[in-house]
Write an enzyme that holds these catalytic residues in place. Sequence first.
Site, mmCIF file in Angstrom:
data_model
loop_
_atom_site.group_PDB
_atom_site.id
_atom_site.type_symbol
_atom_site.label_atom_id
_atom_site.label_comp_id
_atom_site.label_asym_id
_atom_site.label_seq_id
_atom_site.Cartn_x
_atom_site.Cartn_y
_atom_site.Cartn_z
ATOM 1 N N MET A 79 39.386 43.310 27.478
ATOM 2 C CA MET A 79 39.875 42.307 26.108
ATOM 3 C C MET A 79 40.986 43.255 25.482
ATOM 4 O O MET A 79 40.841 44.508 25.630
ATOM 5 C CB MET A 79 38.753 42.188 25.106
ATOM 6 C CG MET A 79 37.733 40.960 25.839
ATOM 7 S SD MET A 79 36.492 40.641 24.789
ATOM 8 C CE MET A 79 37.468 39.591 23.408
ATOM 9 N N HIS A 80 41.639 42.831 24.619
ATOM 10 C CA HIS A 80 42.495 43.341 23.384
ATOM 11 C C HIS A 80 43.538 44.055 23.915
ATOM 12 O O HIS A 80 44.532 44.465 22.852
ATOM 13 C CB HIS A 80 41.644 44.403 22.722
ATOM 14 C CG HIS A 80 40.063 44.127 22.373
ATOM 15 N ND1 HIS A 80 39.683 43.067 21.503
ATOM 16 C CD2 HIS A 80 39.202 44.824 22.537
ATOM 17 C CE1 HIS A 80 38.659 43.047 21.320
ATOM 18 N NE2 HIS A 80 38.047 44.000 21.818
ATOM 19 N N ASP A 236 35.627 39.884 29.324
ATOM 20 C CA ASP A 236 34.667 40.294 29.998
ATOM 21 C C ASP A 236 33.190 40.270 29.503
ATOM 22 O O ASP A 236 32.275 39.616 30.338
ATOM 23 C CB ASP A 236 35.048 41.844 30.437
ATOM 24 C CG ASP A 236 35.360 42.664 29.208
ATOM 25 O OD1 ASP A 236 34.907 42.147 28.129
ATOM 26 O OD2 ASP A 236 35.485 43.736 29.403
#
Length: 484
Positions: A79-80, A236
């Site tokens: 992520m991110h 995830d």
Amino acid sequence: MHLGMDIGTSGVKAVLVNEAGAIVATAARELTLSHPAPLWSEQDPDAWFEAAVGAVDALASSNSREIAQVRGIGLSGQMHGATLLGEDGRPLRPAILWNDGRSHAECAALERYCPLLRNISGNLAMPGFTAPKLLWVARHEPEIFERIAKVLLPKAYVRYRLTGEMVEDMSDAAGTLWLDVGQRRWSELLLKATGLDLHHMPRLVEGSEVSAHLAPEFTRRWGMANDVLVAGGAGDCAASAIGLGAIAPGDAFLSLGTSGVVFRVTDRFAPAPASAVHAFCHALPGLWHQMGVMLSAAASLAWLSGIMGTSAAALLSPLGEAVDGPSPVKFLPYLDGERTPHNDAAATGAFVGLRGVTGRDQMVQAVLEGVAFAARDNLVALGHASSAITELDLVGGGSRSALWAQICADVLGIPVHRVEEGEVGAALGAARLGRLAATGERPAAVCTRPRRLATFEPRATAAAAYEDAYHQWRKLYPALKEDV
């Protein structure tokens, strides 16, 4: 037959799953990280795509009959990560990853500029999130910022390369600080706070919805039919939850991957930013989740194995499957800073209590315990946010170790269950989302719980010793922070 791909930090995993829900075959490709400056962590976006294609190439080569039957594909991803694309759809710079800590000053600026940030996003501004990274780019690389046409997350970039469509799912989008998490839509107010607007964002879908069709180039390459659907997929952790069948409010698990997560499903948007708890959309409509996050879980053991020049398995082997009590050495696993509960990108790791007689085994045990203590910090933070968690499934690479599982049970004071396919949970969850998008089945019929391989109960004597050790360990962060 359905295919799941997990675009991780250290590698890409691909799994083929049959109609009975069983994993037929797996393949993986490794990835490398770049750390060009202190606190920086970057990757080449094209490396994700090439690794994903390489993993599916391997499956197509060894399982051509099964791959030809694939009807749905799901994507999971780290992520991110800020993947910045120009008008030509090509990356403008390396992606800035989830464990990058350079944007701590921008976090403070974002909170000042947008007082409603926590109410809308449900989260504190942390350097790991995507929005502060864009403020950093605007400040330090203005020539790149001015050329940004789209901002994608890692798995969305891989989807774009596989389908030609720029789409993101709700769970991953929730980790940007640009999503109105309660309403499940982009927030124009939060985008404006970072100099962006809706045109910079991909289209949003739920994780179990169809996002695009696999491009003909790849259906031909892999011998698939022409109508292969690609689901929205998930970040995830949400994908791991789908793989574990964690789709009912109260379901919870502990992930010991590169990072560590304590995850709990909720039936409503339940932010708790004061505890540095994350509140995100789940991968299924009408569900959300809370997470406590530590940035260096299995990564701490990998770091130690690299320093000592041997494998993690070789480090763990002399300790057996259980220890009698805490190591005399204590370890803070803040090698990349920390999120929950400290929200401190500048936090550092440490060994405390070293003596001339300290041996390798005591240091290895201290690393396992330090991560378990950090997981307890996460459990406490989530307990403050809502009802207590009474048991946890264990997933991620760290779930391979019976020793680590027992230490977690003793430290957390609750049963810990090691489950089947725990190491490929995110890729399995992605495949399940691909199936839901292709078939329209009920999630409960597809997202079943895996078989529990072993249950680790807290041992009374060890748990009492770890109770004392945990409270001593808790004193280290403020003491060392004050001295630095």
